[in-house]
Design a protein around this motif. Sequence first.
Motif, PDB file in Angstrom:
ATOM      1  N   LEU A   5       6.180 -45.484   2.942  1.00 18.10           N
ATOM      2  CA  LEU A   5       5.599 -46.694   2.370  1.00 18.10           C
ATOM      3  C   LEU A   5       4.121 -46.822   2.708  1.00 18.10           C
ATOM      4  O   LEU A   5       3.312 -47.246   1.869  1.00 18.10           O
ATOM      5  N   THR A  10      -0.945 -56.009   2.395  1.00 19.92           N
ATOM      6  CA  THR A  10      -0.776 -54.993   1.356  1.00 19.92           C
ATOM      7  C   THR A  10       0.703 -54.832   0.992  1.00 19.92           C
ATOM      8  O   THR A  10       1.064 -54.771  -0.185  1.00 19.92           O
ATOM      9  N   LEU A  11       1.542 -54.763   2.001  1.00 20.98           N
ATOM     10  CA  LEU A  11       2.978 -54.642   1.745  1.00 20.98           C
ATOM     11  C   LEU A  11       3.500 -55.864   1.001  1.00 20.98           C
ATOM     12  O   LEU A  11       4.265 -55.748   0.038  1.00 20.98           O
ATOM     13  N   LYS A  61       2.371 -44.423   0.429  1.00 21.10           N
ATOM     14  CA  LYS A  61       2.413 -44.879  -0.965  1.00 21.10           C
ATOM     15  C   LYS A  61       1.357 -45.942  -1.245  1.00 21.10           C
ATOM     16  O   LYS A  61       0.726 -45.946  -2.315  1.00 21.10           O
ATOM     17  N   TYR A  62       1.144 -46.850  -0.265  1.00 17.97           N
ATOM     18  CA  TYR A  62       0.218 -47.956  -0.490  1.00 17.97           C
ATOM     19  C   TYR A  62      -1.121 -47.776   0.235  1.00 17.97           C
ATOM     20  O   TYR A  62      -1.904 -48.718   0.348  1.00 17.97           O
ATOM     21  N   ASN A  76       2.830 -55.996  -2.625  1.00 19.09           N
ATOM     22  CA  ASN A  76       3.641 -55.029  -3.374  1.00 19.09           C
ATOM     23  C   ASN A  76       5.136 -55.319  -3.248  1.00 19.09           C
ATOM     24  O   ASN A  76       5.974 -54.445  -3.483  1.00 19.09           O
TER      25      ASN A  76
END
Length: 472
Positions: A194, A215-216, A197-198, A219
Amino acid sequence: MKKSIYLGITLILAASTVLSACGDKNESSSTEKDNTQTATTTDTAKTETETPAKEEEPKKEEAEPFTVSLRHIQISDAQKFRKAILDDVVKKTEADVPGLTIELDGVEDQVNRFTKLPAEMAAGNPPKIFDLFGGAGDALKYAKAGRLLDLTPIIAELGIGDKFLNLNQFTLDGKVYGLPIGGSTEGFFYSKPLFEKYGIKEPTTWDELEAAADTLSKNKITPFAMGSKGAWVPNMLVNTLIGRYAGPEAIDGFPAGSQAWNSPEVVAAFSKYQEWEKKGYFTKGELGLEYADMLNQFVTGKAGMMFDGSWRSSVFKDQAQAGDLTNQVGFFTMPGVPNGKGNQLAVNGNYSNGYGFSADLTPQELTAVKAFIKNMYSEEMQLRGLLEDGLLPSMKLSDESIAKVEDPIVKQVMQILGNSGGAFSHFDSTVASDVYKESESQIQKLIAGKSSAQEVADAMQKVQEKALAAAK
């Protein structure tokens, strides 16, 4: 009572009873009768000399059977490696002590600590061997009441008295009343897939930590997995926030009376937790989720980070538990906070969970206890705990043993400890039981939005003052 733990960070870190055998020696001889006494005597002597009596195999003496009760908390799948170690120790101990059967009783951690064991201690009938938490609210309280076996002469007899890294939380008036099975620190596990990915890098500053959470969240990934039905779980994070905002000395300052729960620094720690709650950083519905649910949120990719103890590391190399996250998890300690008090490189570190033993033992039971301690607290078992379960050792290990560590998370943890600026305990091992119970009630009120950070801190201070007054 001061219980600061200064970890042996670099980890510079090793009578069986013999069955006596006896048997009846049966001799047989054949003699011939003769008409004279001389002939009879001669023939008998000759027969015994030329035909030795046959000896039967010695019969092993049957030892008197007896049972020793052992209460443990290794009941979940995530603890299967530690349970396997315990099972092997039990088998070896039973083999060492004739007649011994160890009767295992697996109980959930919090039930053992806060329900069953206190009731048994009050009644004077605890198990003979049992999982025991160190500190003022548990081991030291039971030691004062005369319920725990003084282990000081036993560990001296076994030659392991100087092998433990820290026995402070089990020591009262210079005597040892429990033995920690391992050490731990708490920090953030994170999903490498993760983060990749971000575009999130492993946080090393406070701003980077909160930026990662933002950020998480943007998303639609929960920043921090949390299961708060058992209040000790969010309290892990609260403890480290206090250590950052109020400083490492604050944890020992509560029971000493030198640190107030409602001081601005401690209130700031509760306020940060409340801020993260309002931002939705934690798992929705966390008050209805168990500790195991928190792990499930993390390994299934619903959360990017999880604040937990280093003991969890073994999960992430087990395909059956970690799934797609097998060998895809990193670990970092909580970064320093802006304007935080004290050494911001200090980490939480504990040698607070282990085994205690009833003061009420028969001679047979005492022999069994000594054999259990000898077998459990050895370099072999400490190394197994480190390699198989990711449990930091509570005893000094040889360089040869440490060199066998290959788990990347364990290596990260050891590096963090090696670079730390000291360590502070968890307040549940330093404050009185009533104070800790209040902390569990108050953190759940904070999570539910029923109390503010200031109200929580004021309530905690009120209970702390009562405990201080009672101790005088």
